[in-house]
Design a protein around this motif. Structure first.
Motif, PDB file in Angstrom:
ATOM      1  N   LEU A  36       0.834  -1.204   0.000  1.00 29.01           N
ATOM      2  CA  LEU A  36       0.000   0.000   0.000  1.00 29.01           C
ATOM      3  C   LEU A  36       0.869   1.254   0.000  1.00 29.01           C
ATOM      4  N   GLU A  37       1.942   1.245   0.792  1.00 28.66           N
ATOM      5  CA  GLU A  37       2.832   2.411   0.867  1.00 28.66           C
ATOM      6  C   GLU A  37       3.504   2.663  -0.483  1.00 28.66           C
ATOM      7  N   ALA A  70       1.821   6.801  -6.801  1.00 28.04           N
ATOM      8  CA  ALA A  70       0.737   7.702  -7.212  1.00 28.04           C
ATOM      9  C   ALA A  70       1.222   9.148  -7.251  1.00 28.04           C
ATOM     10  N   ILE A  71       2.186   9.476  -6.417  1.00 28.44           N
ATOM     11  CA  ILE A  71       2.698  10.855  -6.377  1.00 28.44           C
ATOM     12  C   ILE A  71       3.927  11.010  -7.270  1.00 28.44           C
ATOM     13  N   PHE A  72       4.876  10.089  -7.134  1.00 24.38           N
ATOM     14  CA  PHE A  72       6.181  10.249  -7.795  1.00 24.38           C
ATOM     15  C   PHE A  72       6.248   9.570  -9.161  1.00 24.38           C
ATOM     16  N   GLY A  73       5.470   8.515  -9.348  1.00 26.81           N
ATOM     17  CA  GLY A  73       5.570   7.748 -10.586  1.00 26.81           C
ATOM     18  C   GLY A  73       6.187   6.390 -10.329  1.00 26.81           C
ATOM     19  N   PRO A  74       6.380   5.616 -11.405  1.00 28.47           N
ATOM     20  CA  PRO A  74       6.773   4.209 -11.237  1.00 28.47           C
ATOM     21  C   PRO A  74       8.187   3.996 -10.720  1.00 28.47           C
ATOM     22  N   LYS A  75       9.042   5.007 -10.802  1.00 29.75           N
ATOM     23  CA  LYS A  75      10.435   4.771 -10.402  1.00 29.75           C
ATOM     24  C   LYS A  75      10.665   5.024  -8.910  1.00 29.75           C
ATOM     25  N   ALA A  76       9.758   4.461  -8.120  1.00 31.79           N
ATOM     26  CA  ALA A  76       9.923   4.449  -6.667  1.00 31.79           C
ATOM     27  C   ALA A  76       9.899   2.986  -6.234  1.00 31.79           C
TER      28      ALA A  76
END
Ligand code: ZN
Ligand code: ZN
Length: 261
Positions: free
Chosen positions: A237-238, A244-250
C-alpha cells in the motif's frame, strides 16, 4: 558501473522479521564502500558473496545503534577473512565518523591477541564535516549535516549527516536519518540525482514524494529504506501511495537486494 547492495533496511525499531538495521554498500570497480553499519551487516554482505577484503571506506551517518551496531563485528570479520586469505593485504580502510568515540569504542571491544588493528589491512578514522569527505579511485562522497540529532553546542561538530555519492557518472543521495526534507536540499540542488535513498523511519512516503515533486527536484528514482513500523505494516500500500505521487520509479529496498541506479 556502480551497484548498490542493501544489507539492512530496517529503522531502529523493535526487531522485525527478515529486516536488519541500516547498512548498504556501494560497489564500484570491485571495491566496496559502506554507508552505515547496522547489526550483522558483515554477516549479510559475506553471505551475499561480496568480498569484504575489497572494502575501501566506511561512512557512518550518525551514532545511533541501528547505524553502528554492526561495526565492531564488521571489522572483526574483515580481519578474520584477511587471516584466512593467505596473502598479505596492506591497504587501509578509511572510516568517516560523526564522532571519533565510535572508533575508540570499537578498538576497545576488539581484542586481537598479539595482532594490532593496523597490521595488514589497517584502519584510519576521521571526523566527518560538511563538504567533500572522500574522493579516490573514481568515487566521491560529499557530506551535509542535518538536524536528526539537533544542533551541536558552540564549537562542537555536527552529529548527523546525509551523503552525496558520485561514481561512474551516477549521483546518489543517501539521506541517513534526518528531520525535514529541506535539509536534503543542498545535496539535491547540487545537480540531477539518479537515485535518492531516503529513510522512512521518521517520514511517510507521501511527505517524501510530495516534497520532491512539488519542489521540482531533479530526482530520477527514489528508493525507500530504514523502514519504520508504519511502512512495514503494509509495504504494498505504501509503495502504491508513493508511485501515485512520484511515478513508477519508486521502490522499497529489501534486505539482500542488489540494484544498479
Ligand atoms: Zn536510524
Ligand atoms: Zn537515528
Amino acid at each position: 558501473m556502480v551497484k548498490i547492495h542493501f544489507l539492512g533496511t530496517c529503522a531502529g525499531t523493535e526487531p522485525q522479521p527478515n529486516r536488519r538495521h541500516s547498512a548498504l554498500i556501494v560497489e564500484h570497480r570491485q571495491r566496496l564502500y559502506w554507508f552505515d553499519a547496522g547489526e550483522s551487516c558483515g554477516y549479510t554482505a559475506h553471505l551475499m558473496g561480496l568480498d569484504l577484503l575489497q572494502t575501501r571506506a566506511i561512512f557512518i551517518s550518525h551514532p545511533h545503534m541501528d547505524h553502528i551496531g554492526g561495526l565492531p563485528h564488521l571489522i572483526w570479520v574483515i580481519k578474520k577473512l584477511e587471516s584466512r586469505a593467505g596473502e598479505a593485504l596492506e591497504h587501509n580502510i578509511e572510516l568517516f565518523l560523526p564522532a571519533l568515540a565510535i572508533w575508540q569504542g570499537v578498538e576497545q571491544m576488539l581484542f586481537f591477541k598479539g595482532r594490532a588493528l593496523d597490521e595488514g589491512i589497517g584502519f584510519q578514522a576521521a571526523l566527518i564535516s560538511d563538504g567533500i569527505v572522500y574522493s579516490e579511485e573514481g568515487l566521491k562522497v560529499t557530506a551535509r549535516h542535518n538536524l536528526h540529532l539537533g544542533r551541536p553546542g558552540p564549537g562542537e561538530p555536527w552529529q548527523s549527516f546525509a551523503f552525496l555519492i558520485e561514481a561512474a557518472g551516477k549521483r546518489i543521495v543517501y539521506s541517513g536519518d534526518f528531520k525535514t526534507m529541506a535539509e536534503l536540499a543542498p545535496l539535491l540542488d547540487s545537480g540531477p540525482v539518479d537515485l535518492l535513498l531516503v529513510e522512512t523511519g521518521h517520514h511517510t512516503v507521501e511527505e517524501i514524494c510530495s516534497y520532491v515533486v512539488e519542489q521540482k527536484k531533479a530526482v530520477a528514482s527514489i528508493g525507500f529504506t530504514h523502514h519504520g513500523r508504519e511502512i512495514l505494516q503494509d509495504p504494498d500500500l505504501e509503495l502504491e501511495k508513493a508511485r501515485a505521487i512520484f511515478g513508477p520509479k519508486a521502490f522499497l529496498a529489501e534486505d539482500r537486494m542488489t540494484m544498479t541506479p
